[in-house]
Design a protein around this motif. Structure first.
Motif, PDB file in Angstrom:
ATOM      1  N   HIS A  17       0.829  -1.212   0.000  1.00  0.00           N
ATOM      2  CA  HIS A  17       0.000   0.000   0.000  1.00  0.00           C
ATOM      3  C   HIS A  17       0.860   1.258   0.000  1.00  0.00           C
ATOM      4  CE1 HIS A  17      -4.373  -0.905   0.397  1.00  0.00           C
ATOM      5  NE2 HIS A  17      -3.907  -2.100   0.634  1.00  0.00           N
ATOM      6  N   VAL A  18       1.935   1.265   0.763  1.00  0.00           N
ATOM      7  CA  VAL A  18       2.819   2.432   0.776  1.00  0.00           C
ATOM      8  C   VAL A  18       3.441   2.640  -0.606  1.00  0.00           C
ATOM      9  CG1 VAL A  18       4.957   3.392   1.713  1.00  0.00           C
ATOM     10  CG2 VAL A  18       3.315   2.298   3.236  1.00  0.00           C
ATOM     11  N   THR A  19       3.832   1.554  -1.243  1.00  0.00           N
ATOM     12  CA  THR A  19       4.426   1.653  -2.577  1.00  0.00           C
ATOM     13  C   THR A  19       3.434   2.222  -3.573  1.00  0.00           C
ATOM     14  OG1 THR A  19       5.855  -0.246  -2.106  1.00  0.00           O
ATOM     15  CG2 THR A  19       5.566   0.370  -4.413  1.00  0.00           C
ATOM     16  N   HIS A  20       2.201   1.725  -3.547  1.00  0.00           N
ATOM     17  CA  HIS A  20       1.174   2.226  -4.455  1.00  0.00           C
ATOM     18  C   HIS A  20       0.824   3.684  -4.152  1.00  0.00           C
ATOM     19  CE1 HIS A  20       0.335  -1.204  -6.851  1.00  0.00           C
ATOM     20  NE2 HIS A  20      -0.153  -1.952  -5.889  1.00  0.00           N
ATOM     21  N   ALA A  21       0.641   3.990  -2.879  1.00  0.00           N
ATOM     22  CA  ALA A  21       0.175   5.321  -2.489  1.00  0.00           C
ATOM     23  C   ALA A  21       1.255   6.375  -2.631  1.00  0.00           C
ATOM     24  CB  ALA A  21      -0.336   5.291  -1.046  1.00  0.00           C
ATOM     25  N   GLY A  22       2.511   5.974  -2.458  1.00  0.00           N
ATOM     26  CA  GLY A  22       3.605   6.928  -2.601  1.00  0.00           C
ATOM     27  C   GLY A  22       3.996   7.609  -1.304  1.00  0.00           C
ATOM     28  N   THR A  23       3.147   7.531  -0.284  1.00  0.00           N
ATOM     29  CA  THR A  23       3.461   8.096   1.028  1.00  0.00           C
ATOM     30  C   THR A  23       2.871   7.206   2.110  1.00  0.00           C
ATOM     31  OG1 THR A  23       1.475   9.466   1.308  1.00  0.00           O
ATOM     32  CG2 THR A  23       3.295  10.435   0.050  1.00  0.00           C
ATOM     33  N   PHE A  24       3.462   7.274   3.312  1.00  0.00           N
ATOM     34  CA  PHE A  24       2.924   6.526   4.444  1.00  0.00           C
ATOM     35  C   PHE A  24       1.570   7.082   4.869  1.00  0.00           C
ATOM     36  CE2 PHE A  24       7.283   5.105   4.693  1.00  0.00           C
ATOM     37  CZ  PHE A  24       7.187   3.822   5.228  1.00  0.00           C
ATOM     38  N   THR A  25       1.410   8.391   4.733  1.00  0.00           N
ATOM     39  CA  THR A  25       0.154   9.012   5.155  1.00  0.00           C
ATOM     40  C   THR A  25      -1.023   8.495   4.340  1.00  0.00           C
ATOM     41  OG1 THR A  25       1.315  11.017   5.846  1.00  0.00           O
ATOM     42  CG2 THR A  25      -1.055  11.200   5.456  1.00  0.00           C
ATOM     43  N   ARG A  26      -0.883   8.512   3.000  1.00  0.00           N
ATOM     44  CA  ARG A  26      -1.980   8.041   2.147  1.00  0.00           C
ATOM     45  C   ARG A  26      -2.226   6.552   2.343  1.00  0.00           C
ATOM     46  NH1 ARG A  26       0.000  11.852  -1.792  1.00  0.00           N
ATOM     47  NH2 ARG A  26       1.223  10.252  -2.855  1.00  0.00           N
ATOM     48  N   ALA A  27      -1.145   5.777   2.530  1.00  0.00           N
ATOM     49  CA  ALA A  27      -1.321   4.339   2.751  1.00  0.00           C
ATOM     50  C   ALA A  27      -2.083   4.079   4.038  1.00  0.00           C
ATOM     51  CB  ALA A  27       0.044   3.653   2.789  1.00  0.00           C
ATOM     52  N   ALA A  28      -1.770   4.846   5.077  1.00  0.00           N
ATOM     53  CA  ALA A  28      -2.478   4.682   6.352  1.00  0.00           C
ATOM     54  C   ALA A  28      -3.952   4.998   6.202  1.00  0.00           C
ATOM     55  CB  ALA A  28      -1.845   5.591   7.412  1.00  0.00           C
ATOM     56  N   GLU A  29      -4.264   6.018   5.424  1.00  0.00           N
ATOM     57  CA  GLU A  29      -5.666   6.361   5.190  1.00  0.00           C
ATOM     58  C   GLU A  29      -6.380   5.232   4.460  1.00  0.00           C
ATOM     59  OE1 GLU A  29      -5.363   9.966   3.013  1.00  0.00           O
ATOM     60  OE2 GLU A  29      -4.970  11.218   4.777  1.00  0.00           O
ATOM     61  N   GLU A  30      -5.730   4.640   3.459  1.00  0.00           N
ATOM     62  CA  GLU A  30      -6.341   3.541   2.709  1.00  0.00           C
ATOM     63  C   GLU A  30      -6.576   2.322   3.598  1.00  0.00           C
ATOM     64  OE1 GLU A  30      -3.810   2.684  -0.557  1.00  0.00           O
ATOM     65  OE2 GLU A  30      -4.257   4.549  -1.648  1.00  0.00           O
ATOM     66  N   LEU A  31      -5.632   2.073   4.513  1.00  0.00           N
ATOM     67  CA  LEU A  31      -5.723   0.890   5.374  1.00  0.00           C
ATOM     68  C   LEU A  31      -6.513   1.144   6.652  1.00  0.00           C
ATOM     69  CD1 LEU A  31      -2.014  -0.274   4.998  1.00  0.00           C
ATOM     70  CD2 LEU A  31      -4.026  -1.502   4.159  1.00  0.00           C
ATOM     71  N   ALA A  34      -3.328   3.920  11.875  1.00  0.00           N
ATOM     72  CA  ALA A  34      -2.465   5.045  12.213  1.00  0.00           C
ATOM     73  C   ALA A  34      -1.193   4.972  11.373  1.00  0.00           C
ATOM     74  CB  ALA A  34      -2.115   5.010  13.697  1.00  0.00           C
ATOM     75  N   GLN A  35      -0.653   6.131  11.021  1.00  0.00           N
ATOM     76  CA  GLN A  35       0.559   6.150  10.202  1.00  0.00           C
ATOM     77  C   GLN A  35       1.703   5.427  10.906  1.00  0.00           C
ATOM     78  OE1 GLN A  35       1.636   9.953   8.536  1.00  0.00           O
ATOM     79  NE2 GLN A  35       3.787   9.399   8.387  1.00  0.00           N
ATOM     80  N   SER A  36       1.772   5.559  12.232  1.00  0.00           N
ATOM     81  CA  SER A  36       2.842   4.900  12.981  1.00  0.00           C
ATOM     82  C   SER A  36       2.748   3.377  12.862  1.00  0.00           C
ATOM     83  CB  SER A  36       2.772   5.309  14.458  1.00  0.00           C
ATOM     84  OG  SER A  36       1.509   4.972  15.020  1.00  0.00           O
ATOM     85  N   ALA A  37       1.520   2.837  12.793  1.00  0.00           N
ATOM     86  CA  ALA A  37       1.349   1.390  12.656  1.00  0.00           C
ATOM     87  C   ALA A  37       1.839   0.906  11.300  1.00  0.00           C
ATOM     88  CB  ALA A  37      -0.117   1.014  12.864  1.00  0.00           C
ATOM     89  N   VAL A  38       1.556   1.688  10.252  1.00  0.00           N
ATOM     90  CA  VAL A  38       2.013   1.319   8.907  1.00  0.00           C
ATOM     91  C   VAL A  38       3.534   1.394   8.837  1.00  0.00           C
ATOM     92  CG1 VAL A  38       1.922   1.932   6.471  1.00  0.00           C
ATOM     93  CG2 VAL A  38      -0.149   2.082   7.868  1.00  0.00           C
ATOM     94  N   SER A  39       4.092   2.470   9.380  1.00  0.00           N
ATOM     95  CA  SER A  39       5.544   2.638   9.368  1.00  0.00           C
ATOM     96  C   SER A  39       6.230   1.505  10.123  1.00  0.00           C
ATOM     97  CB  SER A  39       5.906   3.991   9.983  1.00  0.00           C
ATOM     98  OG  SER A  39       7.308   4.170   9.982  1.00  0.00           O
TER      99      SER A  39
END
Length: 299
Positions: A17-31, A34-39
């Motif tokens: 998701h981070v690769t597709h979204a391009g940022t951790f923030t957008r990936a966290a929103e899609e998933l 929290a951004q910290s959990a994705v990171s």
């Protein structure tokens, strides 16, 4: 929870998701995390593999050399897990899952939010994730199995046999000028200031073919894929352009429009093989709506 050193599906999903979204923030929103959990998930995956997979840049993230290798495998694993859930849900008589939909820029005459809303009303268990891009990007993602289905502005017969396709409809293209400007035809555009589109877009290809056929070589003064910006530039007498009728009929500054006998297609494209139940349901819904002239249109 104690991390046991084994790769987990959620870590692979976060990385994809981070690769597709391009940022951790957008990936966290899609998933919906929290951004910290994705990171943290991506960091744990990198620690397990012993390689940095993502490189942070001023614009977001990009894959490292190792990341490119891992991404292809991770994407297949995540897609396979999603397909298992979708297939089992279908056995229970439920339709649920996720559809990855690609759409061209600009999106064409179809009211995409309206289409997605009506589809969701009929299939509330299916989520549709939309990615925008140029026709070459969208088609490449389809071939890599990163998308299930896409709307493009490419004529059906121009696509290779590896992809199934169906022409949904055509939209008239109009030559637009500032209000009060003298009427022009395509063969009178040589040397005329022209607002064009960026290379790679299907609309750019359609306009370029029409200009070549008319032996016209306008002076390109701006290039943009934002139709609102194109209309604004023309309205301010900075050039003329060719735009879809939905742009002319939509809200915006006053312009004059001239029919020039052009149109662009809206073509539905998908992979030529068995679709997961969620994607098959979306394809069936769109094709049936088009056959009955019930696709929601802009305006």
């Amino acid at each position: 929870a104690i991390y046991d050193g084994d790769m987990e599906l959620r870590q692979l999903r976060a990385f994809v998701h981070v690769t597709h979204a391009g940022t951790f923030t957008r990936a966290a929103e899609e998933l919906h995390l929290a951004q910290s959990a994705v990171s943290q998930s991506v960091s744990r995956l990198e620690a397990e593999l012993g390689f940095a997979l993502l490189r942070r840049t001023s614009r977001g993230v990009e894959l490292t050399e190792a990341g490119v290798v891992v991404f292809e495998r991770a994407r297949e694993i995540v897609a396979g897990a999603d397909a298992i859930r979708s297939d089992l849900a279908a056995l229970r008589g439920l339709l649920e899952g996720t559809v990855a939909l690609g759409t061209m820029l600009p999106p064409g005459p179809v009211d995409l939010p309206g289409l997605l809303a009506s589809f969701h009303a009929s299939h509330p268990g299916i989520a549709v994730h939309v990615r925008e891009g140029s026709a070459p990007d969208i088609l490449a993602q389809l071939r890599r199995d990163e998308l299930d289905v896409a709307f493009t502005g490419v004529e059906a017969e121009a696509l290779d046999g590896a992809l199934a396709r169906e022409r949904m409809l055509g939209e008239e293209l109009l030559l637009i000028t500032p209000p009060g400007h003298r009427r022009l035809s395509l063969d009178e555009l040589s040397g005329v200031p022209f607002v064009g589109y960026r290379r790679g877009s299907a609309l750019r290809d359609t306009v370029d073919r029409a200009l070549r056929a008319a032996s016209a070589a306008p002076q390109i003064v701006f290039e943009s894929d934002e139709l609102v910006s194109v209309r604004e530039l023309v309205a301010r007498s900075l050039g003329v352009s060719i735009v879809p009728r939905s742009t002319v009929d939509g809200e915006g500054p006053p312009i004059a429009s001239i029919p020039v006998g052009l149109e662009r297609p809206l073509t539905l494209v998908w992979r030529e093989r068995r679709q997961p139940p969620a994607a098959a349901a979306f394809l069936s819904y769109v094709r049936e709506a088009a056959a009955r002239d019930r696709l929601p249109l802009v305006g």
